[in-house]
Enzyme design. Structure first.
Site, PDB file in Angstrom:
ATOM      1  N   ASP A  16       0.851  -1.202   0.000  1.00 34.85           N
ATOM      2  CA  ASP A  16       0.000   0.000   0.000  1.00 34.85           C
ATOM      3  C   ASP A  16       0.886   1.252   0.000  1.00 34.85           C
ATOM      4  O   ASP A  16       0.565   2.264  -0.638  1.00 34.85           O
ATOM      5  CB  ASP A  16      -0.900  -0.018   1.251  1.00 34.85           C
ATOM      6  CG  ASP A  16      -2.194   0.754   1.075  1.00 34.85           C
ATOM      7  OD1 ASP A  16      -2.191   1.752   0.355  1.00 34.85           O
ATOM      8  OD2 ASP A  16      -3.215   0.364   1.678  1.00 34.85           O
ATOM      9  N   HIS A 207      -8.647  -1.427   8.375  1.00 33.71           N
ATOM     10  CA  HIS A 207      -7.566  -0.880   7.534  1.00 33.71           C
ATOM     11  C   HIS A 207      -7.866   0.614   7.363  1.00 33.71           C
ATOM     12  O   HIS A 207      -8.604   1.011   6.466  1.00 33.71           O
ATOM     13  CB  HIS A 207      -7.614  -1.657   6.210  1.00 33.71           C
ATOM     14  CG  HIS A 207      -6.651  -1.235   5.144  1.00 33.71           C
ATOM     15  ND1 HIS A 207      -5.566  -2.004   4.763  1.00 33.71           N
ATOM     16  CD2 HIS A 207      -6.623  -0.152   4.316  1.00 33.71           C
ATOM     17  CE1 HIS A 207      -4.925  -1.416   3.762  1.00 33.71           C
ATOM     18  NE2 HIS A 207      -5.541  -0.288   3.478  1.00 33.71           N
ATOM     19  N   CYS A 240      -4.289   4.785  -2.300  1.00 36.12           N
ATOM     20  CA  CYS A 240      -4.703   4.069  -3.504  1.00 36.12           C
ATOM     21  C   CYS A 240      -4.689   5.046  -4.674  1.00 36.12           C
ATOM     22  O   CYS A 240      -5.415   6.041  -4.647  1.00 36.12           O
ATOM     23  CB  CYS A 240      -6.098   3.477  -3.316  1.00 36.12           C
ATOM     24  SG  CYS A 240      -6.734   2.712  -4.810  1.00 36.12           S
ATOM     25  N   ASN A 249      -1.663   5.168   5.107  1.00 35.26           N
ATOM     26  CA  ASN A 249      -2.288   4.336   6.149  1.00 35.26           C
ATOM     27  C   ASN A 249      -1.886   4.873   7.516  1.00 35.26           C
ATOM     28  O   ASN A 249      -0.901   5.598   7.649  1.00 35.26           O
ATOM     29  CB  ASN A 249      -1.755   2.902   6.062  1.00 35.26           C
ATOM     30  CG  ASN A 249      -2.142   2.209   4.782  1.00 35.26           C
ATOM     31  OD1 ASN A 249      -1.576   2.459   3.728  1.00 35.26           O
ATOM     32  ND2 ASN A 249      -3.116   1.337   4.872  1.00 35.26           N
TER      33      ASN A 249
HETATM   34  P1  HMG Z   1      -7.995  -5.091 -17.234  1.00 33.80           P
HETATM   35  O1  HMG Z   1      -7.313  -4.216 -18.238  1.00 33.80           O
HETATM   36  O2  HMG Z   1      -9.481  -5.050 -17.155  1.00 33.80           O
HETATM   37  O3  HMG Z   1      -7.505  -6.602 -17.440  1.00 33.80           O
HETATM   38  O4  HMG Z   1      -7.363  -4.766 -15.813  1.00 33.80           O
HETATM   39  P2  HMG Z   1      -7.985  -7.717 -18.426  1.00 33.80           P
HETATM   40  O5  HMG Z   1      -8.381  -8.901 -17.635  1.00 33.80           O
HETATM   41  O6  HMG Z   1      -8.957  -7.152 -19.443  1.00 33.80           O
HETATM   42  O7  HMG Z   1      -6.625  -8.056 -19.226  1.00 33.80           O
HETATM   43  C1  HMG Z   1      -5.971  -7.078 -20.039  1.00 33.80           C
HETATM   44  C2  HMG Z   1      -4.496  -7.429 -20.181  1.00 33.80           C
HETATM   45  O8  HMG Z   1      -3.870  -7.338 -18.904  1.00 33.80           O
HETATM   46  C3  HMG Z   1      -4.250  -8.856 -20.665  1.00 33.80           C
HETATM   47  O9  HMG Z   1      -3.050  -8.835 -21.445  1.00 33.80           O
HETATM   48  C4  HMG Z   1      -3.994  -9.622 -19.383  1.00 33.80           C
HETATM   49  O10 HMG Z   1      -3.168 -10.759 -19.568  1.00 33.80           O
HETATM   50  C5  HMG Z   1      -3.254  -8.576 -18.565  1.00 33.80           C
HETATM   51  P3  HMG Z   1      -3.095  -8.880 -23.049  1.00 33.80           P
HETATM   52  O11 HMG Z   1      -3.862 -10.117 -23.362  1.00 33.80           O
HETATM   53  O12 HMG Z   1      -3.825  -7.618 -23.436  1.00 33.80           O
HETATM   54  O13 HMG Z   1      -1.645  -8.887 -23.391  1.00 33.80           O
HETATM   55  N1  HMG Z   1      -3.418  -8.791 -17.105  1.00 33.80           N
HETATM   56  C6  HMG Z   1      -2.435  -8.770 -16.212  1.00 33.80           C
HETATM   57  N2  HMG Z   1      -1.112  -8.566 -16.302  1.00 33.80           N
HETATM   58  C7  HMG Z   1      -0.392  -8.627 -15.166  1.00 33.80           C
HETATM   59  N3  HMG Z   1      -0.930  -8.898 -13.949  1.00 33.80           N
HETATM   60  C8  HMG Z   1      -2.238  -9.112 -13.819  1.00 33.80           C
HETATM   61  C9  HMG Z   1      -3.041  -9.044 -14.976  1.00 33.80           C
HETATM   62  N4  HMG Z   1      -4.360  -9.199 -15.166  1.00 33.80           N
HETATM   63  C10 HMG Z   1      -4.584  -9.043 -16.478  1.00 33.80           C
HETATM   64  N5  HMG Z   1      -2.731  -9.385 -12.595  1.00 33.80           N
HETATM   65  C11 HMG Z   1      -6.799  -5.413 -13.552  1.00 33.80           C
HETATM   66  C12 HMG Z   1      -7.859  -5.427 -14.656  1.00 33.80           C
HETATM   67  C13 HMG Z   1      -7.446  -5.913 -12.295  1.00 33.80           C
HETATM   68  C14 HMG Z   1      -5.645  -6.306 -13.977  1.00 33.80           C
HETATM   69  C15 HMG Z   1      -6.284  -3.937 -13.385  1.00 33.80           C
HETATM   70  O14 HMG Z   1      -7.397  -3.115 -13.225  1.00 33.80           O
HETATM   71  C16 HMG Z   1      -5.370  -3.781 -12.198  1.00 33.80           C
HETATM   72  O15 HMG Z   1      -4.254  -4.276 -12.197  1.00 33.80           O
HETATM   73  N6  HMG Z   1      -5.833  -3.073 -11.137  1.00 33.80           N
HETATM   74  C17 HMG Z   1      -5.079  -2.958  -9.893  1.00 33.80           C
HETATM   75  C18 HMG Z   1      -5.275  -1.600  -9.273  1.00 33.80           C
HETATM   76  C19 HMG Z   1      -4.589  -1.584  -7.927  1.00 33.80           C
HETATM   77  O16 HMG Z   1      -3.623  -2.291  -7.685  1.00 33.80           O
HETATM   78  N7  HMG Z   1      -5.060  -0.706  -7.025  1.00 33.80           N
HETATM   79  C20 HMG Z   1      -4.481  -0.545  -5.701  1.00 33.80           C
HETATM   80  C21 HMG Z   1      -4.686  -1.721  -4.807  1.00 33.80           C
HETATM   81  S1  HMG Z   1      -6.252  -1.734  -3.978  1.00 33.80           S
HETATM   82  C22 HMG Z   1      -6.042  -0.688  -2.626  1.00 33.80           C
HETATM   83  O17 HMG Z   1      -5.053  -0.006  -2.515  1.00 33.80           O
HETATM   84  C23 HMG Z   1      -7.075  -0.669  -1.544  1.00 33.80           C
HETATM   85  C24 HMG Z   1      -6.633  -1.454  -0.285  1.00 33.80           C
HETATM   86  O18 HMG Z   1      -5.432  -0.937   0.240  1.00 33.80           O
HETATM   87  C25 HMG Z   1      -7.732  -1.362   0.803  1.00 33.80           C
HETATM   88  C26 HMG Z   1      -8.199   0.080   1.057  1.00 33.80           C
HETATM   89  O19 HMG Z   1      -7.379   0.932   1.411  1.00 33.80           O
HETATM   90  O20 HMG Z   1      -9.407   0.283   0.922  1.00 33.80           O
HETATM   91  C27 HMG Z   1      -6.415  -2.930  -0.598  1.00 33.80           C
HETATM   92 MG    MG Z   2      -5.241   0.785   1.536  1.00 35.80          MG
END
Ligand code: HMG
Ligand code: MG
Length: 301
Positions: A16, A207, A240, A249
């Site tokens: 995070d 969290h 985020c 955090n």
């Molecule tokens: P998308 O573009 O919709 O993915 O992203 P897709 O399923 O349509 O796939 C598109 C392409 O991405 C494909 O490749 C997949 O293989 C590839 P292509 O066929 O075009 O060559 N792909 C990936 N590559 C690497 N790693 C992967 C992956 N998945 C698909 N895992 C996705 C959807 C979820 C991947 C994207 O939106 C994403 O990575 N989001 C993450 C955002 C994030 O990390 N945010 C911060 C964390 S959450 C947070 O901080 C909150 C928390 O702390 C709690 C709180 O505070 O509330 C937890």
């Molecule tokens: Mg968080």
């Protein structure tokens, strides 16, 4: 008022914290930092996330970091995974535990993981089933529980619906995210009054992001309700990138300090924790914002 004897702190700084930094650190520095955190007595460290590198470029070296850290026995090394693609990479890197994540509000879910809430459930269900077959515990994060940057207040029914679905999938516990640091103790009270009628306190973690300086007050209120697991980030790093206005955090160092002063055991050695905080502060070349690190920085300047 009765407080627990012990609290578990889950360190989320390497995930995070770093996901919200402009600077992209070398894997070598992340590994050294995580190794220092491992020496501090923390029992759980979220080391990275296996998300799309275009979405979070700061953590594109997830596999290398997970493979090359020194694993201290007794410490759980966990990582965030959004889908099967991420899970496969996390399994290959042999993390101990994975966390799936989604939001209680539609707009943040869409901005953060590019799917509606309804479309997210089957994706996560497959992740949970596969991870469990591989004997990995799966934690669930629910974001925007106390407020959404796009929608404002989030209906409690929406929180319950997402929590119920995640528990039905077989996750071990849920971390309730105050993603943009809007919660106040009264709201925590209202939320826990409802949630604890449905789920055991031991199945829930809180969290809190500390955007408005209310995280420690919210933790005190949560302790009062029997919650004994909290996520935090050393020095108060965090946020985020898909939640405008989200900042760090609650700081692990401030939290450990408060709990230990209250006679609540954390198992964490504050001096060793501050060493790890100094390391990351020097590496990021910016002062950390926690109260303890601000004091420390004043004494060395
Ligand atoms: P998308 O573009 O919709 O993915 O992203 P897709 O399923 O349509 O796939 C598109 C392409 O991405 C494909 O490749 C997949 O293989 C590839 P292509 O066929 O075009 O060559 N792909 C990936 N590559 C690497 N790693 C992967 C992956 N998945 C698909 N895992 C996705 C959807 C979820 C991947 C994207 O939106 C994403 O990575 N989001 C993450 C955002 C994030 O990390 N945010 C911060 C964390 S959450 C947070 O901080 C909150 C928390 O702390 C709690 C709180 O505070 O509330 C937890
Ligand atoms: Mg968080």
């Amino acid at each position: 008022m009765s407080y627990p004897d012990k609290v578990t702190i889950k360190e989320v700084g390497p995930r995070d914290g770093l996901q919200n930094e402009k600077e992209i650190l070398d894997a070598k520095n992340k590994i050294e930092w995580i190794n220092l955190l491992s020496q501090s007595g923390l029992s759980y460290i979220e080391i990275t996330s296996f998300v799309h590198p275009k979405w979070i470029p700061q953590l594109s070296d997830a596999k290398k970091v997970a493979k090359e850290i020194s694993r201290k026995p007794g410490v759980t090394y966990a990582a965030l995974v959004p889908n099967m693609h991420g899970l496969e990479a996390a399994l290959e890197a042999n993390v101990d535990e994975v966390s799936v994540f989604m939001s209680a509000s539609e707009s943040h879910n869409l901005k953060n993981i590019n799917k509606s809430i309804g479309d997210t459930f089957p994706v996560l269900e497959k992740v949970v089933q596969t991870a469990k077959k591989e004997h990995k515990m799966v934690r669930g994060y629910v974001s925007t529980v106390f407020g959404c940057p796009y929608e404002g207040r989030v209906a409690i029914d929406q929180v319950l619906k997402v929590c119920d679905s995640l528990f039905d999938m077989g996750i071990s516990d849920i971390s309730l995210g105050d993603t943009i640091g809007v919660a106040n103790p009264r709201q925590v009270e209202e939320m826990l009054n409802i949630l604890l009628k449905r789920y055991e306190a031991s199945l829930l973690a809180l969290h809190f992001h500390d955007t408005r300086g209310m995280a420690l007050a919210n933790i005190i209120k949560s302790l009062d309700y029997g919650i004994t697991t909290f996520d935090s980030s050393i020095g108060g790093l965090g946020g985020c990138p898909y939640a405008p206005g989200a900042s760090g955090n609650v700081a692990t160092d401030d939290l450990v300090h408060m709990l230990e002063k209250m006679g609540i055991e954390t198992g964490i050695d504050l001096d060793k924790l501050l060493k790890a905080a100094s390391y990351i502060q020097e590496t990021l070349k910016k002062p950390l914002q926690s109260h303890l690190m601000s004091m420390y920085n004043q004494t060395i300047t």
